[in-house]
Design an enzyme around this catalytic site. Structure first.
Site, PDB file in Angstrom:
ATOM      1  N   SER A  51       0.824  -1.204   0.000  1.00 38.26           N
ATOM      2  CA  SER A  51       0.000   0.000   0.000  1.00 38.26           C
ATOM      3  C   SER A  51       0.865   1.265   0.000  1.00 38.26           C
ATOM      4  O   SER A  51       1.562   1.546  -0.970  1.00 38.26           O
ATOM      5  CB  SER A  51      -0.958  -0.039   1.195  1.00 38.26           C
ATOM      6  N   ASP A  58     -10.844  -4.952  -2.697  1.00 40.91           N
ATOM      7  CA  ASP A  58     -10.087  -3.961  -1.926  1.00 40.91           C
ATOM      8  C   ASP A  58     -10.850  -2.642  -1.906  1.00 40.91           C
ATOM      9  O   ASP A  58     -11.022  -1.995  -2.939  1.00 40.91           O
ATOM     10  CB  ASP A  58      -8.704  -3.774  -2.562  1.00 40.91           C
ATOM     11  N   HIS A  77      -8.015  -5.387   1.277  1.00 42.20           N
ATOM     12  CA  HIS A  77      -6.774  -4.680   1.577  1.00 42.20           C
ATOM     13  C   HIS A  77      -6.070  -5.244   2.813  1.00 42.20           C
ATOM     14  O   HIS A  77      -4.878  -5.566   2.771  1.00 42.20           O
ATOM     15  CB  HIS A  77      -7.071  -3.193   1.779  1.00 42.20           C
TER      16      HIS A  77
END
Length: 422
Positions: A187, A364, A395
């Site tokens: 991320s 996600d 996620h």
């Protein structure tokens, strides 16, 4: 009607301010001492730091201190001995960097059978884990006091990419004697790598492979209503909160974090509520039951959230309004003064020359598939982009799912092997 809406808006702003302050304020009795938490029944793993927790499962770790060019003191960890590796370490070294509001602990909270740090180490890679400025492992500076100097907290992904990632890369290479390493970013850990390549010529060449796990660059299509609302509220409130001295957000050891850690281990019911909070924060559709175990949920809230700056959270609020991957937007007047243009400059994605393997999920809610696909088209050296087969993969699964050894690690290992020598 307008007056009613205005009053409602004020209540919302005040509530957010209270929440923000709760995540910053520390008192003489916080953080709660480990002995007290143990006596209250907190899970042991939630009370241990990185070196203690890895040792608990038969892994030996080292702690390293890194100082950035602008004086921030970062903590890195190296797993020097894995429980299930019985051969010489592979080379070159691997650097693994966490996401927003996380720390290196996020890669071990799901335990030795699922935590990416354990899986990578057991495959005999020389694994290093970074902690970026502002989280509880990297909350230091050679000159500034984070509890007293608001200047410490005036950073966002730009400074992390410009200073922190290069400093960690240099430390690993200098310590190991290699010219290049393999980099895995989750991320924000991927997004800040992209910033580094754009802003620090030459550093991308120090990485022979980039594995981007749900890489966060543009977030225009983020579906998480909660994440969008919180970050955009921080963007709107940044000036007001700063005037009250609120510059650190979601800090470990603050009132709210301590309360959440206590609440989530009280009973099966409160534990389920905490799992639901993760779901609401992240997923798009109904998530796969049991992906994150009860034990992992109890452990992770002892280490998460790990803290960041208000300015960084405000920048994430901006990223959901723009179709570009760009620097902080201060408004036309200040942009002209800082950047020489009314719009903030775009990060130069064509400078990301390192070979990229992208791994992401269709469920996600924070880094949407549309934004990942947009990013992949912008990068010049993508060797594979893989959507996880499980349609419910979201996620937070990247760091906390019990299924990482079957879902994403095989692809990670495949490419690490291709870019690694025994």
């Amino acid at each position: 009607m307008a007056s009613k809406r205005f009053n409602t808006f004020k209540v919302v702003l005040a509530s957010l301010a209270v929440v923000a302050v709760g995540y910053v304020v520390r008192t003489p009795w916080l953080p709660i001492r480990r002995e007290i938490k143990a006596s209250l029944g907190y899970p042991k793993d939630s009370l241990l730091n990185f070196t203690e927790l890895t040792a608990e499962y038969g892994y030996m770790s080292e702690e390293h201190e890194v100082v950035t060019d602008d004086g921030y003191i970062l903590t890195m960890f190296r797993i020097v001995q894995a429980r299930n590796c019985h051969q010489k370490k592979r080379s070159p070294p691997v650097l693994l960097v966490h996401g927003l509001l996380q720390s290196s602990d996020s890669f071990i909270d799901s335990g030795p059978n699922a935590g990416l740090a354990y899986l990578i180490s057991d495959a005999c890679y020389d694994l290093w884990l970074g902690n970026v400025r502002g989280n509880y492992y990297s909350r230091g500076h050679i000159r500034l006091d984070p509890d007293k100097d608001s200047e410490y907290w005036k950073f966002y992904i730009d400074e992390i990419g410009y200073y922190d990632i290069p400093a960690m890369i240099d430390h690993v290479l200098e310590h190991t004697g290699f010219d290049k390493l393999n980099y895995i970013g989750f991320s924000q850990g991927s997004g800040t790598f992209l910033v580094m390549c754009s802003e620090r010529p030459g550093y991308c060449e120090k990485v022979q492979l980039l594995i981007g796990l749900a890489p966060a660059a543009r977030q225009f299509n983020t579906k998480s209503k909660l994440f969008r609302a919180v970050t955009q509220a921080f963007e709107v409130l940044e000036g007001q909160l700063e005037s009250y001295g609120v510059v650190e957000i979601f800090a470990k050891g603050s009132i709210s974090q301590e309360f959440v850690a206590f609440f989530c281990q009280l009973s099966d019911l409160t534990e389920q509520l905490c799992e639901q909070v993760l779901d609401v924060f992240d997923y798009v559709h109904s998530s796969h039951l049991g992906s994150i175990t009860n034990e992992t949920t109890r452990n992770l809230y002892g280490h998460f959230p790990a803290g960041t700056s208000l300015h960084n959270m405000a920048r994430y609020g901006q990223s959901m309004k723009s179709r570009r991957f760009e620097k902080f937007n201060y408004g036309k007047e200040k942009n002209l003064m800082l950047y020489g243009s009314e719009e903030p400059p775009k990060y130069n994605l064509s400078a990301v020359t390192a070979p990229l393997v992208c791994i992401y999920g269709s469920n996600d809610g924070l880094v949407d598939t549309k934004d990942v696909e947009w990013l992949v088209k912008k990068l010049p050296n993508v060797i594979e982009s893989m959507k996880v087969e499980d349609p419910n993969w979201n996620h937070m699964d990247v760091t906390y799912s019990q299924y990482t050894s079957d879902t994403i690690f095989p692809k990670i290992n495949e490419y690490l092997l291709k870019y690694t020598s025994d």
